[in-house]
Design a protein around this motif. Sequence first.
Motif, PDB file in Angstrom:
ATOM      1  N   LEU A 169       0.822  -1.201   0.000  1.00 23.77           N
ATOM      2  CA  LEU A 169       0.000   0.000   0.000  1.00 23.77           C
ATOM      3  C   LEU A 169       0.859   1.256   0.000  1.00 23.77           C
ATOM      4  CD1 LEU A 169      -2.782   1.267   0.114  1.00 23.77           C
ATOM      5  CD2 LEU A 169      -2.738   1.033   2.603  1.00 23.77           C
ATOM      6  N   LEU A 170       1.999   1.217   0.678  1.00 22.25           N
ATOM      7  CA  LEU A 170       2.898   2.369   0.669  1.00 22.25           C
ATOM      8  C   LEU A 170       3.412   2.641  -0.739  1.00 22.25           C
ATOM      9  CD1 LEU A 170       4.509   4.528   2.205  1.00 22.25           C
ATOM     10  CD2 LEU A 170       6.267   2.796   2.618  1.00 22.25           C
ATOM     11  N   CYS A 171       3.800   1.598  -1.457  1.00 24.48           N
ATOM     12  CA  CYS A 171       4.278   1.765  -2.834  1.00 24.48           C
ATOM     13  C   CYS A 171       3.173   2.287  -3.742  1.00 24.48           C
ATOM     14  CB  CYS A 171       4.820   0.439  -3.365  1.00 24.48           C
ATOM     15  SG  CYS A 171       6.286  -0.186  -2.508  1.00 24.48           S
ATOM     16  N   VAL A 172       1.976   1.710  -3.632  1.00 24.64           N
ATOM     17  CA  VAL A 172       0.866   2.127  -4.491  1.00 24.64           C
ATOM     18  C   VAL A 172       0.439   3.554  -4.173  1.00 24.64           C
ATOM     19  CG1 VAL A 172      -1.539   1.653  -5.082  1.00 24.64           C
ATOM     20  CG2 VAL A 172       0.066  -0.231  -4.858  1.00 24.64           C
ATOM     21  N   ALA A 173       0.330   3.881  -2.891  1.00 25.88           N
ATOM     22  CA  ALA A 173      -0.098   5.221  -2.511  1.00 25.88           C
ATOM     23  C   ALA A 173       0.930   6.276  -2.912  1.00 25.88           C
ATOM     24  CB  ALA A 173      -0.347   5.280  -1.003  1.00 25.88           C
ATOM     25  N   SER A 174       2.209   5.983  -2.742  1.00 22.64           N
ATOM     26  CA  SER A 174       3.247   6.937  -3.136  1.00 22.64           C
ATOM     27  C   SER A 174       3.242   7.166  -4.635  1.00 22.64           C
ATOM     28  CB  SER A 174       4.614   6.442  -2.670  1.00 22.64           C
ATOM     29  OG  SER A 174       4.647   6.278  -1.266  1.00 22.64           O
ATOM     30  N   ARG A 212       4.457   7.727 -17.256  1.00 23.88           N
ATOM     31  CA  ARG A 212       4.936   7.871 -15.881  1.00 23.88           C
ATOM     32  C   ARG A 212       4.424   6.742 -15.000  1.00 23.88           C
ATOM     33  NH1 ARG A 212       3.912  13.748 -13.549  1.00 23.88           N
ATOM     34  NH2 ARG A 212       5.114  12.764 -11.864  1.00 23.88           N
ATOM     35  N   ALA A 213       3.173   6.340 -15.212  1.00 26.34           N
ATOM     36  CA  ALA A 213       2.616   5.243 -14.425  1.00 26.34           C
ATOM     37  C   ALA A 213       3.317   3.930 -14.731  1.00 26.34           C
ATOM     38  CB  ALA A 213       1.115   5.121 -14.679  1.00 26.34           C
ATOM     39  N   ALA A 214       3.689   3.717 -16.006  1.00 26.22           N
ATOM     40  CA  ALA A 214       4.363   2.465 -16.368  1.00 26.22           C
ATOM     41  C   ALA A 214       5.731   2.371 -15.704  1.00 26.22           C
ATOM     42  CB  ALA A 214       4.487   2.372 -17.886  1.00 26.22           C
ATOM     43  N   ILE A 215       6.494   3.470 -15.750  1.00 27.25           N
ATOM     44  CA  ILE A 215       7.825   3.458 -15.134  1.00 27.25           C
ATOM     45  C   ILE A 215       7.720   3.323 -13.619  1.00 27.25           C
ATOM     46  CG2 ILE A 215       9.932   4.793 -14.794  1.00 27.25           C
ATOM     47  CD1 ILE A 215       9.434   6.074 -17.532  1.00 27.25           C
ATOM     48  N   GLY A 216       6.837   4.107 -13.029  1.00 27.87           N
ATOM     49  CA  GLY A 216       6.710   4.074 -11.582  1.00 27.87           C
ATOM     50  C   GLY A 216       6.154   2.760 -11.062  1.00 27.87           C
ATOM     51  N   SER A 217       5.159   2.194 -11.743  1.00 27.35           N
ATOM     52  CA  SER A 217       4.578   0.935 -11.271  1.00 27.35           C
ATOM     53  C   SER A 217       5.571  -0.214 -11.399  1.00 27.35           C
ATOM     54  CB  SER A 217       3.300   0.635 -12.043  1.00 27.35           C
ATOM     55  OG  SER A 217       3.563   0.546 -13.436  1.00 27.35           O
ATOM     56  N   GLY A 264       8.014  -8.873  -9.522  1.00 32.80           N
ATOM     57  CA  GLY A 264       7.303  -7.713  -9.001  1.00 32.80           C
ATOM     58  C   GLY A 264       7.235  -6.579 -10.005  1.00 32.80           C
ATOM     59  N   ALA A 265       8.327  -6.353 -10.742  1.00 33.81           N
ATOM     60  CA  ALA A 265       8.320  -5.307 -11.765  1.00 33.81           C
ATOM     61  C   ALA A 265       7.328  -5.633 -12.881  1.00 33.81           C
ATOM     62  CB  ALA A 265       9.726  -5.125 -12.334  1.00 33.81           C
ATOM     63  N   ALA A 266       7.244  -6.911 -13.271  1.00 37.06           N
ATOM     64  CA  ALA A 266       6.310  -7.305 -14.320  1.00 37.06           C
ATOM     65  C   ALA A 266       4.863  -7.123 -13.872  1.00 37.06           C
ATOM     66  CB  ALA A 266       6.564  -8.757 -14.722  1.00 37.06           C
ATOM     67  N   VAL A 267       4.569  -7.523 -12.631  1.00 36.87           N
ATOM     68  CA  VAL A 267       3.203  -7.354 -12.118  1.00 36.87           C
ATOM     69  C   VAL A 267       2.858  -5.876 -11.990  1.00 36.87           C
ATOM     70  CG1 VAL A 267       1.703  -7.771 -10.131  1.00 36.87           C
ATOM     71  CG2 VAL A 267       3.213  -9.576 -10.949  1.00 36.87           C
ATOM     72  N   GLY A 268       3.815  -5.071 -11.524  1.00 37.60           N
ATOM     73  CA  GLY A 268       3.556  -3.643 -11.427  1.00 37.60           C
ATOM     74  C   GLY A 268       3.333  -2.996 -12.777  1.00 37.60           C
ATOM     75  N   TYR A 269       4.099  -3.406 -13.767  1.00 33.96           N
ATOM     76  CA  TYR A 269       3.919  -2.847 -15.105  1.00 33.96           C
ATOM     77  C   TYR A 269       2.559  -3.245 -15.687  1.00 33.96           C
ATOM     78  CZ  TYR A 269       4.833  -1.789 -20.033  1.00 33.96           C
ATOM     79  OH  TYR A 269       4.751  -1.293 -21.307  1.00 33.96           O
ATOM     80  N   ALA A 270       2.116  -4.451 -15.382  1.00 34.97           N
ATOM     81  CA  ALA A 270       0.811  -4.890 -15.885  1.00 34.97           C
ATOM     82  C   ALA A 270      -0.332  -4.085 -15.268  1.00 34.97           C
ATOM     83  CB  ALA A 270       0.622  -6.378 -15.603  1.00 34.97           C
ATOM     84  N   GLY A 271      -0.129  -3.540 -14.084  1.00 33.84           N
ATOM     85  CA  GLY A 271      -1.180  -2.764 -13.442  1.00 33.84           C
ATOM     86  C   GLY A 271      -1.075  -1.277 -13.653  1.00 33.84           C
ATOM     87  N   ARG A 272      -0.339  -0.851 -14.660  1.00 34.98           N
ATOM     88  CA  ARG A 272      -0.139   0.586 -14.893  1.00 34.98           C
ATOM     89  C   ARG A 272      -1.446   1.289 -15.259  1.00 34.98           C
ATOM     90  NH1 ARG A 272       1.356  -2.392 -19.148  1.00 34.98           N
ATOM     91  NH2 ARG A 272       0.838  -1.712 -21.281  1.00 34.98           N
ATOM     92  N   HIS A 273      -2.287   0.629 -16.065  1.00 35.79           N
ATOM     93  CA  HIS A 273      -3.534   1.263 -16.490  1.00 35.79           C
ATOM     94  C   HIS A 273      -4.501   1.402 -15.319  1.00 35.79           C
ATOM     95  CE1 HIS A 273      -2.548   1.283 -20.774  1.00 35.79           C
ATOM     96  NE2 HIS A 273      -2.108   0.032 -20.647  1.00 35.79           N
ATOM     97  N   ALA A 274      -4.552   0.398 -14.459  1.00 38.58           N
ATOM     98  CA  ALA A 274      -5.425   0.495 -13.291  1.00 38.58           C
ATOM     99  C   ALA A 274      -4.961   1.595 -12.346  1.00 38.58           C
ATOM    100  CB  ALA A 274      -5.461  -0.841 -12.562  1.00 38.58           C
ATOM    101  N   LEU A 275      -3.641   1.776 -12.252  1.00 42.67           N
ATOM    102  CA  LEU A 275      -3.112   2.823 -11.380  1.00 42.67           C
ATOM    103  C   LEU A 275      -3.403   4.210 -11.942  1.00 42.67           C
ATOM    104  CD1 LEU A 275      -1.412   3.436  -8.823  1.00 42.67           C
ATOM    105  CD2 LEU A 275       0.583   3.441 -10.308  1.00 42.67           C
ATOM    106  N   ALA A 276      -3.238   4.365 -13.243  1.00 44.32           N
ATOM    107  CA  ALA A 276      -3.451   5.671 -13.865  1.00 44.32           C
ATOM    108  C   ALA A 276      -4.923   6.014 -14.025  1.00 44.32           C
ATOM    109  CB  ALA A 276      -2.770   5.712 -15.236  1.00 44.32           C
ATOM    110  N   SER A 277      -5.812   5.058 -13.851  1.00 41.94           N
ATOM    111  CA  SER A 277      -7.236   5.323 -14.058  1.00 41.94           C
ATOM    112  C   SER A 277      -7.801   6.291 -13.034  1.00 41.94           C
ATOM    113  CB  SER A 277      -8.019   4.005 -14.002  1.00 41.94           C
ATOM    114  OG  SER A 277      -7.877   3.387 -12.739  1.00 41.94           O
ATOM    115  N   GLY A 278      -7.111   6.513 -11.920  1.00 43.88           N
ATOM    116  CA  GLY A 278      -7.591   7.461 -10.933  1.00 43.88           C
ATOM    117  C   GLY A 278      -7.263   8.906 -11.237  1.00 43.88           C
ATOM    118  N   SER A 318       0.689   6.590  -6.726  1.00 44.21           N
ATOM    119  CA  SER A 318      -0.554   7.248  -7.107  1.00 44.21           C
ATOM    120  C   SER A 318      -0.501   8.747  -6.833  1.00 44.21           C
ATOM    121  CB  SER A 318      -1.720   6.606  -6.362  1.00 44.21           C
ATOM    122  OG  SER A 318      -2.929   7.256  -6.650  1.00 44.21           O
ATOM    123  N   THR A 319       0.095   9.132  -5.705  1.00 46.49           N
ATOM    124  CA  THR A 319       0.238  10.551  -5.399  1.00 46.49           C
ATOM    125  C   THR A 319       1.222  11.225  -6.337  1.00 46.49           C
ATOM    126  OG1 THR A 319      -0.230  10.042  -3.080  1.00 46.49           O
ATOM    127  CG2 THR A 319       0.752  12.178  -3.558  1.00 46.49           C
TER     128      THR A 319
END
Length: 457
Positions: free
Chosen positions: A186-191, A379-384, A317-331, A193-194
């Motif tokens: 949650l810390l990684c996702v919240a940081s 930015r979301a792809a690199i960060g995720s 972990g990097a692959a899973v994070g990259y796959a969730g880039r669109h869900a992260l940026a949707s906010g 996302s912000t």
Amino acid sequence: MAAMLSSRAKTGACVVALTLCATSGLFNAASGAERFSRPEFRETGYEYPRNQHPSPPRAWHEAVDAALLIAALLIAAALSLRLRSRPGIVALAFFCLAWFGFWRQGCVCPVGSVQNVVSSLAHSEFILPVGVLAFFMAPLVCALFFGRVFCSAVCPLGAVQELALVRPLAVPLWLDRPLRALPWLLLCVASLSTAIGAGFTICRLDPFVHFFRLAGSGEALLTAVAALMVSAVIGRPYCRYLCPYGALLGLLSRAARWRTAIAPDGCIRCRLCEHACPYAAILPPEPATFRDAAEHSRERRILACCLAAVPLLFAAGAAVGYAGRHALASGHPAVQLKAALARSAEKRSAAQQERCDAFYQSNGDPEALAAAVEKIYRRAAIGSAFAGGIFGLIIAVGLISITVRRKRVDYEAHSAWCFACGRCYAVCPRSRAWALRSQPAKPPAAGAAGQSTAPHK
């Protein structure tokens, strides 16, 4: 307006801010003067409302809150480590819950200040107030010396869960250990996302903020009630399995100068503290037993496998994070606006239709909006991907720590998982005997000195 710090200067001012926040004279008062006089409507008799916008917090309010936070941290440290008083910790929890929870309505809290700090680092136009920086830094600095005393009674989120706990149920170890990694996720996702401007995830996931404010939608209030009901049987579920600020506190608490000692003068291994702790934070003794060559070789192979899995976990972990880039940026508001424009008018909600109408009425450029959305996705792809890799490393470190045995002679409180609640003090026989010896001797009753102890004839 409260004193501000630029994003470039805040790194060097972290230590100074802890001193500044305790003195109200260094906060400048906000000025409410208007630049231009308001027009008068004498014919219609219209009157301006008194408050058109919520009044910002005054400078002395921030100073008082910061001073109370630091004072409460020091009192919690004294109650937990010096006086070893469970009733005192409970009394402090009631006070902090009333002040930081209901009176200040849970804002600004150190848990949510993580997002403000990330915003100041990621966006140059965001200015971090000194009061918010003090709320972010004070519990972390205190954790370096006294452990997680902020969680014991000062944090309103922890206080409401501590006071709501009635009949704690033990969480199985096979479930408890993996769930303890969720705060880092949650810390990684919240940081992230912000940082990309997709909103404050920590505030949206806070289950108790509507309870503190006694306001909100029916669904939000039901969520708060459900969280309180879960807290009645599970010891601090939010603090243990969701709080991102608790992950930082636990990390710094591992290097604490003074830590919680269950038995101050020797453990008798009665296991009462282990049964009394509802947070699974008591570690049993681990004596240095003799191990044959086969067992030693097996442990070395397990450790070697864990070390070899570090790059694999990072890549996964990097692959899973990259796959969730669109869900992260949707906010992000721009992404939501572009998605609303792509829908037909019949499929839009009322709020989406209002945003689309405002975009067209302001002569918005769809191409510029599309370019901004593509930048957000990059930015979301690199960060995720980076955040996912970091979370993979955290899992790898957790696996390595499980395989490494540490010698323990007595029952000890885990430095990162212990909330310094004092429950173990109340049941430990050695701790209770130490408390009785520490009390001053009572003077003899009046007239007792002149009475004879010999039997009467």
